[in-house]
Design a protein around this motif. Structure first.
Motif, PDB file in Angstrom:
ATOM      1  N   THR A 102      83.345  -2.704 112.273  1.00 58.99           N
ATOM      2  CA  THR A 102      84.690  -3.273 112.335  1.00 58.99           C
ATOM      3  C   THR A 102      85.763  -2.316 111.841  1.00 58.99           C
ATOM      4  OG1 THR A 102      84.408  -4.299 110.151  1.00 58.99           O
ATOM      5  CG2 THR A 102      83.816  -5.617 112.078  1.00 58.99           C
ATOM      6  N   ASN A 103      85.413  -1.050 111.565  1.00 57.35           N
ATOM      7  CA  ASN A 103      86.428  -0.121 111.092  1.00 57.35           C
ATOM      8  C   ASN A 103      86.342   1.217 111.826  1.00 57.35           C
ATOM      9  OD1 ASN A 103      84.533   1.494 109.002  1.00 57.35           O
ATOM     10  ND2 ASN A 103      84.151  -0.688 108.787  1.00 57.35           N
ATOM     11  N   LEU A 104      85.314   1.995 111.546  1.00 60.61           N
ATOM     12  CA  LEU A 104      85.210   3.329 112.131  1.00 60.61           C
ATOM     13  C   LEU A 104      84.853   3.289 113.613  1.00 60.61           C
ATOM     14  CD1 LEU A 104      85.270   6.357 111.722  1.00 60.61           C
ATOM     15  CD2 LEU A 104      82.939   6.247 110.825  1.00 60.61           C
ATOM     16  N   LEU A 105      83.888   2.460 113.990  1.00 60.14           N
ATOM     17  CA  LEU A 105      83.414   2.439 115.380  1.00 60.14           C
ATOM     18  C   LEU A 105      84.511   2.127 116.391  1.00 60.14           C
ATOM     19  CD1 LEU A 105      81.035   2.681 117.356  1.00 60.14           C
ATOM     20  CD2 LEU A 105      80.644   0.229 117.026  1.00 60.14           C
ATOM     21  N   PRO A 106      85.355   1.108 116.192  1.00 63.36           N
ATOM     22  CA  PRO A 106      86.404   0.849 117.188  1.00 63.36           C
ATOM     23  C   PRO A 106      87.332   2.035 117.392  1.00 63.36           C
ATOM     24  CG  PRO A 106      86.145  -1.046 115.738  1.00 63.36           C
ATOM     25  CD  PRO A 106      85.318   0.056 115.149  1.00 63.36           C
ATOM     26  N   ARG A 107      87.664   2.769 116.330  1.00 66.40           N
ATOM     27  CA  ARG A 107      88.521   3.940 116.465  1.00 66.40           C
ATOM     28  C   ARG A 107      87.824   5.016 117.287  1.00 66.40           C
ATOM     29  NH1 ARG A 107      90.142   5.806 110.669  1.00 66.40           N
ATOM     30  NH2 ARG A 107      91.371   7.299 111.891  1.00 66.40           N
ATOM     31  N   ARG A 113      87.386   6.786 124.935  1.00 70.09           N
ATOM     32  CA  ARG A 113      87.923   6.318 126.222  1.00 70.09           C
ATOM     33  C   ARG A 113      89.074   7.206 126.676  1.00 70.09           C
ATOM     34  NH1 ARG A 113      90.802   0.597 126.451  1.00 70.09           N
ATOM     35  NH2 ARG A 113      92.361   1.860 125.370  1.00 70.09           N
ATOM     36  N   GLU A 114      89.872   7.666 125.711  1.00 71.18           N
ATOM     37  CA  GLU A 114      90.997   8.540 126.052  1.00 71.18           C
ATOM     38  C   GLU A 114      90.507   9.925 126.478  1.00 71.18           C
ATOM     39  OE1 GLU A 114      93.330   8.582 122.539  1.00 71.18           O
ATOM     40  OE2 GLU A 114      94.091   6.537 122.785  1.00 71.18           O
ATOM     41  N   ASP A 115      89.502  10.461 125.761  1.00 65.70           N
ATOM     42  CA  ASP A 115      89.044  11.822 126.022  1.00 65.70           C
ATOM     43  C   ASP A 115      88.079  11.907 127.189  1.00 65.70           C
ATOM     44  OD1 ASP A 115      90.560  12.537 123.886  1.00 65.70           O
ATOM     45  OD2 ASP A 115      88.904  13.033 122.541  1.00 65.70           O
ATOM     46  N   ALA A 156      70.565  17.440 113.446  1.00 69.71           N
ATOM     47  CA  ALA A 156      71.827  18.053 113.038  1.00 69.71           C
ATOM     48  C   ALA A 156      72.721  16.946 112.498  1.00 69.71           C
ATOM     49  CB  ALA A 156      72.499  18.757 114.210  1.00 69.71           C
ATOM     50  N   TRP A 157      73.490  17.272 111.453  1.00 64.92           N
ATOM     51  CA  TRP A 157      74.354  16.286 110.806  1.00 64.92           C
ATOM     52  C   TRP A 157      75.800  16.728 110.898  1.00 64.92           C
ATOM     53  CZ3 TRP A 157      74.601  11.505 109.203  1.00 64.92           C
ATOM     54  CH2 TRP A 157      75.607  11.115 108.310  1.00 64.92           C
ATOM     55  N   HIS A 158      76.684  15.784 111.226  1.00 70.14           N
ATOM     56  CA  HIS A 158      78.117  16.057 111.365  1.00 70.14           C
ATOM     57  C   HIS A 158      78.852  15.042 110.490  1.00 70.14           C
ATOM     58  CE1 HIS A 158      81.383  17.908 113.763  1.00 70.14           C
ATOM     59  NE2 HIS A 158      82.013  16.758 113.576  1.00 70.14           N
ATOM     60  N   GLY A 159      79.251  15.453 109.275  1.00 66.83           N
ATOM     61  CA  GLY A 159      79.910  14.537 108.355  1.00 66.83           C
ATOM     62  C   GLY A 159      81.299  14.142 108.820  1.00 66.83           C
ATOM     63  N   LEU A 160      81.673  12.864 108.566  1.00 65.60           N
ATOM     64  CA  LEU A 160      82.980  12.360 108.989  1.00 65.60           C
ATOM     65  C   LEU A 160      83.840  11.864 107.836  1.00 65.60           C
ATOM     66  CD1 LEU A 160      82.027  10.283 112.167  1.00 65.60           C
ATOM     67  CD2 LEU A 160      83.060  12.553 112.080  1.00 65.60           C
ATOM     68  N   SER A 161      83.299  11.036 106.968  1.00 68.73           N
ATOM     69  CA  SER A 161      84.138  10.447 105.931  1.00 68.73           C
ATOM     70  C   SER A 161      83.340  10.120 104.677  1.00 68.73           C
ATOM     71  CB  SER A 161      84.826   9.174 106.442  1.00 68.73           C
ATOM     72  OG  SER A 161      83.873   8.147 106.650  1.00 68.73           O
ATOM     73  N   ARG A 162      84.046  10.090 103.547  1.00 67.04           N
ATOM     74  CA  ARG A 162      83.471   9.631 102.287  1.00 67.04           C
ATOM     75  C   ARG A 162      84.060   8.268 101.945  1.00 67.04           C
ATOM     76  NH1 ARG A 162      82.984  13.120  97.068  1.00 67.04           N
ATOM     77  NH2 ARG A 162      85.226  12.789  97.054  1.00 67.04           N
ATOM     78  N   GLN A 282      83.666  16.685 119.233  1.00 70.69           N
ATOM     79  CA  GLN A 282      85.036  17.203 119.256  1.00 70.69           C
ATOM     80  C   GLN A 282      86.045  16.069 119.137  1.00 70.69           C
ATOM     81  OE1 GLN A 282      85.056  19.369 122.935  1.00 70.69           O
ATOM     82  NE2 GLN A 282      84.113  21.208 122.059  1.00 70.69           N
ATOM     83  N   THR A 283      85.750  14.943 119.784  1.00 69.52           N
ATOM     84  CA  THR A 283      86.632  13.780 119.684  1.00 69.52           C
ATOM     85  C   THR A 283      86.669  13.261 118.249  1.00 69.52           C
ATOM     86  OG1 THR A 283      86.250  13.099 121.977  1.00 69.52           O
ATOM     87  CG2 THR A 283      86.973  11.395 120.448  1.00 69.52           C
ATOM     88  N   LEU A 284      85.524  13.212 117.608  1.00 68.54           N
ATOM     89  CA  LEU A 284      85.460  12.739 116.224  1.00 68.54           C
ATOM     90  C   LEU A 284      86.246  13.650 115.296  1.00 68.54           C
ATOM     91  CD1 LEU A 284      81.715  11.682 116.116  1.00 68.54           C
ATOM     92  CD2 LEU A 284      83.696  10.176 116.147  1.00 68.54           C
ATOM     93  N   ASP A 285      86.154  14.946 115.525  1.00 66.26           N
ATOM     94  CA  ASP A 285      86.938  15.886 114.720  1.00 66.26           C
ATOM     95  C   ASP A 285      88.438  15.655 114.920  1.00 66.26           C
ATOM     96  OD1 ASP A 285      84.824  17.162 113.502  1.00 66.26           O
ATOM     97  OD2 ASP A 285      84.638  18.705 115.040  1.00 66.26           O
ATOM     98  N   ARG A 286      88.814  15.347 116.152  1.00 62.03           N
ATOM     99  CA  ARG A 286      90.226  15.114 116.436  1.00 62.03           C
ATOM    100  C   ARG A 286      90.769  13.911 115.671  1.00 62.03           C
ATOM    101  NH1 ARG A 286      92.918  11.962 119.800  1.00 62.03           N
ATOM    102  NH2 ARG A 286      91.103  11.250 120.980  1.00 62.03           N
ATOM    103  N   LEU A 287      89.903  12.934 115.420  1.00 59.68           N
ATOM    104  CA  LEU A 287      90.346  11.743 114.707  1.00 59.68           C
ATOM    105  C   LEU A 287      90.735  12.062 113.263  1.00 59.68           C
ATOM    106  CD1 LEU A 287      87.817   8.993 115.871  1.00 59.68           C
ATOM    107  CD2 LEU A 287      90.246   9.109 116.363  1.00 59.68           C
TER     108      LEU A 287
END
Length: 292
Positions: A102-107, A113-115, A156-162, A282-287
């Motif tokens: 209900t927070n990260l996934l919808p974004r 969808r845009e990219d 492989a791990w790609h960190g996003l948020s703490r 790349q999309t996740l990094d853009r966020l």
């Protein structure tokens, strides 16, 4: 001979097991055995010595495996190139832990969808441990999940948020510490099978707290509502306002220094859809989601 048969041989060569290769290709073990048998008939050669357990590659099998791996790699590169130039539609199988639904996934989905308007995303929700196993078996392409404590070389791990771990209490409560909160309110426990649970349990032990557990749930949103209704207090990752129900709550520090959990993306670099995964990352990094 088909690309599916060659991909089956390549997978067995990488995983050293019919069962693991079948899981990675998301097919049954009997299906992968049938594909290998059909490939042997097509080539007129026995590729495996089935008298051993597990079956071992024959000399002919070793030769075929080297060629098959090369062909499969070329095939995947061709698909990636076509996707870049012609925008072919792809399906991304994305796993997500319940606490990001209900927070990260919808974004993430809106940004994708845009990219990549031709990308269809199928989402499956489960706990981090189960999602990691699904990535390993090839059942999903990526997993949005809690960071593993240990990471083997296949991932492989790609960190996003703490996200800070905090105490949640009803808005009308007046207690100011975790000890006071759990002396006055029963405990609503977050699912103890979640990977964040050991962090919470360790801090409770450090604080000498043994809260009176009256409920255990997997849904952060449901726990928020129960705290708001006065059922009790809880300890959860702070997922931000976008992840909260509309019910107002009090958030208190959970001891000092604060503890955090890291959320990110787990994937297998050697799996198919490399081009799609790269685009998603790349999309996740853009966020620029709450940078670590």
């Amino acid at each position: 001979m088909s690309i599916h048969q060659l991909r089956a041989l390549d997978a067995i060569g990488r995983y050293k097991s019919f069962a693991l290769a079948a899981g990675a290709l998301n097919i049954t073990q009997s299906a992968i055995s049938m594909q290998i048998s059909a490939l042997e008939r097509s080539l007129g050669a026995k590729l495996f010595d089935r008298g051993t357990r597990p079956p071992r590659l024959t000399a002919a099998g070793e030769t075929a495996l080297r060629r098959a791996s090369s062909i499969v790699a070329e095939f995947e590169e061709m698909r990636a190139a076509l996707d870049e130039t012609h925008g072919y539609r792809h399906v991304l199988r994305l796993g997500a832990i319940p606490s990001v639904l209900t927070n990260l996934l919808p974004r993430v989905l809106v940004a994708l969808r845009e990219d990549r308007p031709n990308l269809t995303v199928n989402v499956v929700s489960d706990l981090s441990g189960n999602l990691m196993a699904m990535v390993e078996r090839g059942e999903i392409d990526l997993a949005l999940m809690h960071q593993p404590r240990k990471l083997s070389g296949i991932f492989a791990w790609h960190g996003l948020s703490r996200q800070k771990i905090v105490v949640l209490s009803p808005l009308q409560s007046r207690e100011t510490t975790a000890k006071e909160i759990f002396s006055a309110h029963p405990y609503i426990r977050f699912n103890r099978n979640a990977w964040v649970a050991p962090m919470i349990e360790e801090r409770l032990a450090e604080l000498g707290l043994h809260p009176d557990t009256r409920a255990e749930l997997q849904s952060i949103e449901a726990i928020h509502l129960m705290v708001h209704l006065g059922f009790g207090a809880s300890v959860l990752p702070d997922v931000g306002e976008s992840g909260l129900s509309k019910a107002p709550l009090r958030l208190l520090e959970f001891g000092s220094p604060p503890i955090y959990r890291t959320v990110g993306v787990l994937h297998r670099p050697d799996a198919a859809k490399k081009n799609v995964r790269r685009s998603v990352l790349q999309t996740l990094d853009r966020l620029q989601i709450a940078a670590i």
